[in-house]
Design a protein around this motif. Structure first.
Motif, PDB file in Angstrom:
ATOM      1  N   ILE A   7      34.800  25.322  58.451  1.00 16.93           N
ATOM      2  CA  ILE A   7      35.460  26.407  57.723  1.00 16.93           C
ATOM      3  C   ILE A   7      36.243  25.902  56.501  1.00 16.93           C
ATOM      4  CG2 ILE A   7      37.666  26.507  58.950  1.00 16.93           C
ATOM      5  CD1 ILE A   7      37.283  29.537  59.050  1.00 16.93           C
ATOM      6  N   LEU A   8      36.484  24.627  56.408  1.00 18.74           N
ATOM      7  CA  LEU A   8      37.276  24.057  55.317  1.00 18.74           C
ATOM      8  C   LEU A   8      36.717  24.383  53.929  1.00 18.74           C
ATOM      9  CD1 LEU A   8      39.734  22.378  54.535  1.00 18.74           C
ATOM     10  CD2 LEU A   8      38.293  20.348  54.707  1.00 18.74           C
ATOM     11  N   PRO A   9      35.429  24.250  53.662  1.00 18.28           N
ATOM     12  CA  PRO A   9      34.934  24.602  52.321  1.00 18.28           C
ATOM     13  C   PRO A   9      35.205  26.055  51.948  1.00 18.28           C
ATOM     14  CG  PRO A   9      33.270  23.371  53.519  1.00 18.28           C
ATOM     15  CD  PRO A   9      34.373  23.685  54.491  1.00 18.28           C
ATOM     16  N   TRP A  10      35.096  26.950  52.920  1.00 14.93           N
ATOM     17  CA  TRP A  10      35.377  28.361  52.647  1.00 14.93           C
ATOM     18  C   TRP A  10      36.850  28.588  52.338  1.00 14.93           C
ATOM     19  CZ3 TRP A  10      31.471  31.223  51.463  1.00 14.93           C
ATOM     20  CH2 TRP A  10      30.220  30.928  51.980  1.00 14.93           C
ATOM     21  N   LEU A  11      37.717  27.869  53.004  1.00 17.67           N
ATOM     22  CA  LEU A  11      39.150  27.979  52.714  1.00 17.67           C
ATOM     23  C   LEU A  11      39.466  27.476  51.316  1.00 17.67           C
ATOM     24  CD1 LEU A  11      40.713  26.849  56.117  1.00 17.67           C
ATOM     25  CD2 LEU A  11      40.651  29.146  55.151  1.00 17.67           C
ATOM     26  N   VAL A  12      38.864  26.384  50.932  1.00 17.56           N
ATOM     27  CA  VAL A  12      39.085  25.837  49.592  1.00 17.56           C
ATOM     28  C   VAL A  12      38.604  26.823  48.531  1.00 17.56           C
ATOM     29  CG1 VAL A  12      38.410  23.992  48.007  1.00 17.56           C
ATOM     30  CG2 VAL A  12      39.034  23.439  50.357  1.00 17.56           C
ATOM     31  N   VAL A  13      37.456  27.407  48.732  1.00 14.97           N
ATOM     32  CA  VAL A  13      36.927  28.395  47.783  1.00 14.97           C
ATOM     33  C   VAL A  13      37.859  29.601  47.704  1.00 14.97           C
ATOM     34  CG1 VAL A  13      35.031  30.031  47.394  1.00 14.97           C
ATOM     35  CG2 VAL A  13      34.535  27.660  47.988  1.00 14.97           C
ATOM     36  N   ALA A  14      38.337  30.074  48.835  1.00 19.97           N
ATOM     37  CA  ALA A  14      39.233  31.233  48.849  1.00 19.97           C
ATOM     38  C   ALA A  14      40.534  30.936  48.114  1.00 19.97           C
ATOM     39  CB  ALA A  14      39.528  31.653  50.286  1.00 19.97           C
ATOM     40  N   VAL A  15      41.101  29.759  48.323  1.00 23.99           N
ATOM     41  CA  VAL A  15      42.342  29.380  47.633  1.00 23.99           C
ATOM     42  C   VAL A  15      42.110  29.309  46.124  1.00 23.99           C
ATOM     43  CG1 VAL A  15      43.981  27.489  47.298  1.00 23.99           C
ATOM     44  CG2 VAL A  15      43.395  28.235  49.604  1.00 23.99           C
ATOM     45  N   CYS A  16      40.985  28.759  45.712  1.00 25.82           N
ATOM     46  CA  CYS A  16      40.671  28.676  44.278  1.00 25.82           C
ATOM     47  C   CYS A  16      40.501  30.064  43.659  1.00 25.82           C
ATOM     48  CB  CYS A  16      39.416  27.841  44.059  1.00 25.82           C
ATOM     49  SG  CYS A  16      39.647  26.096  44.366  1.00 25.82           S
ATOM     50  N   ILE A  17      39.840  30.959  44.372  1.00 24.45           N
ATOM     51  CA  ILE A  17      39.646  32.317  43.856  1.00 24.45           C
ATOM     52  C   ILE A  17      40.984  33.043  43.737  1.00 24.45           C
ATOM     53  CG2 ILE A  17      38.697  34.592  44.427  1.00 24.45           C
ATOM     54  CD1 ILE A  17      36.221  33.094  45.499  1.00 24.45           C
ATOM     55  N   PHE A  18      41.824  32.932  44.758  1.00 21.66           N
ATOM     56  CA  PHE A  18      43.129  33.584  44.689  1.00 21.66           C
ATOM     57  C   PHE A  18      44.000  32.982  43.595  1.00 21.66           C
ATOM     58  CE2 PHE A  18      42.237  34.948  49.149  1.00 21.66           C
ATOM     59  CZ  PHE A  18      42.243  36.304  48.891  1.00 21.66           C
ATOM     60  N   GLY A  19      43.921  31.689  43.388  1.00 26.07           N
ATOM     61  CA  GLY A  19      44.672  31.058  42.291  1.00 26.07           C
ATOM     62  C   GLY A  19      44.202  31.554  40.943  1.00 26.07           C
ATOM     63  N   GLU A  20      42.905  31.637  40.746  1.00 19.15           N
ATOM     64  CA  GLU A  20      42.341  32.157  39.499  1.00 19.15           C
ATOM     65  C   GLU A  20      42.773  33.601  39.270  1.00 19.15           C
ATOM     66  OE1 GLU A  20      40.119  32.652  36.042  1.00 19.15           O
ATOM     67  OE2 GLU A  20      40.636  30.812  37.095  1.00 19.15           O
ATOM     68  N   ALA A  21      42.747  34.409  40.311  1.00 14.50           N
ATOM     69  CA  ALA A  21      43.156  35.807  40.193  1.00 14.50           C
ATOM     70  C   ALA A  21      44.628  35.917  39.814  1.00 14.50           C
ATOM     71  CB  ALA A  21      42.886  36.544  41.501  1.00 14.50           C
ATOM     72  N   PHE A  22      45.474  35.103  40.410  1.00 12.75           N
ATOM     73  CA  PHE A  22      46.902  35.137  40.095  1.00 12.75           C
ATOM     74  C   PHE A  22      47.144  34.833  38.621  1.00 12.75           C
ATOM     75  CE2 PHE A  22      50.788  32.694  39.438  1.00 12.75           C
ATOM     76  CZ  PHE A  22      51.737  33.653  39.784  1.00 12.75           C
ATOM     77  N   PHE A  23      46.538  33.769  38.120  1.00 15.17           N
ATOM     78  CA  PHE A  23      46.777  33.403  36.732  1.00 15.17           C
ATOM     79  C   PHE A  23      46.157  34.390  35.755  1.00 15.17           C
ATOM     80  CE2 PHE A  23      47.542  29.243  38.759  1.00 15.17           C
ATOM     81  CZ  PHE A  23      48.843  29.072  38.318  1.00 15.17           C
ATOM     82  N   ALA A  24      45.015  34.949  36.090  1.00 17.26           N
ATOM     83  CA  ALA A  24      44.403  35.968  35.238  1.00 17.26           C
ATOM     84  C   ALA A  24      45.274  37.220  35.184  1.00 17.26           C
ATOM     85  CB  ALA A  24      43.011  36.311  35.742  1.00 17.26           C
ATOM     86  N   MET A  25      45.834  37.612  36.321  1.00 15.62           N
ATOM     87  CA  MET A  25      46.719  38.785  36.339  1.00 15.62           C
ATOM     88  C   MET A  25      48.005  38.534  35.561  1.00 15.62           C
ATOM     89  SD  MET A  25      46.301  40.504  40.102  1.00 15.62           S
ATOM     90  CE  MET A  25      46.490  38.997  41.031  1.00 15.62           C
ATOM     91  N   SER A  26      48.542  37.321  35.642  1.00 12.77           N
ATOM     92  CA  SER A  26      49.769  37.035  34.901  1.00 12.77           C
ATOM     93  C   SER A  26      49.507  37.045  33.400  1.00 12.77           C
ATOM     94  CB  SER A  26      50.386  35.710  35.345  1.00 12.77           C
ATOM     95  OG  SER A  26      49.515  34.638  35.079  1.00 12.77           O
ATOM     96  N   GLU A  27      48.346  36.554  32.958  1.00 14.33           N
ATOM     97  CA  GLU A  27      47.999  36.639  31.536  1.00 14.33           C
ATOM     98  C   GLU A  27      47.868  38.095  31.098  1.00 14.33           C
ATOM     99  OE1 GLU A  27      44.491  34.484  30.548  1.00 14.33           O
ATOM    100  OE2 GLU A  27      45.441  32.537  30.845  1.00 14.33           O
ATOM    101  N   LEU A  28      47.226  38.890  31.907  1.00  9.86           N
ATOM    102  CA  LEU A  28      47.061  40.302  31.577  1.00  9.86           C
ATOM    103  C   LEU A  28      48.414  41.009  31.500  1.00  9.86           C
ATOM    104  CD1 LEU A  28      45.032  42.540  31.028  1.00  9.86           C
ATOM    105  CD2 LEU A  28      44.951  42.962  33.479  1.00  9.86           C
ATOM    106  N   ALA A  29      49.319  40.673  32.394  1.00 11.22           N
ATOM    107  CA  ALA A  29      50.649  41.287  32.378  1.00 11.22           C
ATOM    108  C   ALA A  29      51.409  40.911  31.112  1.00 11.22           C
ATOM    109  CB  ALA A  29      51.436  40.856  33.611  1.00 11.22           C
ATOM    110  N   ILE A  30      51.274  39.672  30.669  1.00  8.61           N
ATOM    111  CA  ILE A  30      51.967  39.243  29.450  1.00  8.61           C
ATOM    112  C   ILE A  30      51.398  39.970  28.236  1.00  8.61           C
ATOM    113  CG2 ILE A  30      52.240  37.274  27.884  1.00  8.61           C
ATOM    114  CD1 ILE A  30      52.618  35.536  30.396  1.00  8.61           C
ATOM    115  N   ILE A  31      50.099  40.103  28.176  1.00  8.51           N
ATOM    116  CA  ILE A  31      49.465  40.743  27.026  1.00  8.51           C
ATOM    117  C   ILE A  31      49.786  42.234  26.963  1.00  8.51           C
ATOM    118  CG2 ILE A  31      47.216  41.323  25.995  1.00  8.51           C
ATOM    119  CD1 ILE A  31      48.179  38.409  25.684  1.00  8.51           C
TER     120      ILE A  31
END
Length: 66
Positions: A7-31
């Motif tokens: 299950i470790l590879p799936w956890l790593v992928v999920a963490v990366c996706i959530f991290g990407e979503a967080f930073f994309a949302m913060s950029e959108l909020a600033i703009i």
């Protein structure tokens, strides 16, 4: 232990996706933030508003997640 390794590879992928979503949302909020309200808050000493204005004035420092 074998279950964790499978299950470790799936956890790593999920963490990366959530991290990407967080930073994309913060950029959108600033703009999309209201510039007039930001400037007023910055004049009143709000350091977060000052940082957001600085990022909006220098977009090459902001866009890094897409």
């Amino acid at each position: 232990m074998e279950y964790f390794i499978s299950i470790l590879p799936w956890l790593v992928v999920a963490v990366c996706i959530f991290g990407e979503a967080f930073f994309a949302m913060s950029e959108l909020a600033i703009i999309t933030a209201n510039r007039i309200r930001l400037e007023e808050a910055a004049r009143n000493g709000n350091s977060a508003a000052q940082r957001v204005i600085w990022f909006r004035d220098q977009p090459e420092r902001l866009f890094g997640t897409t």
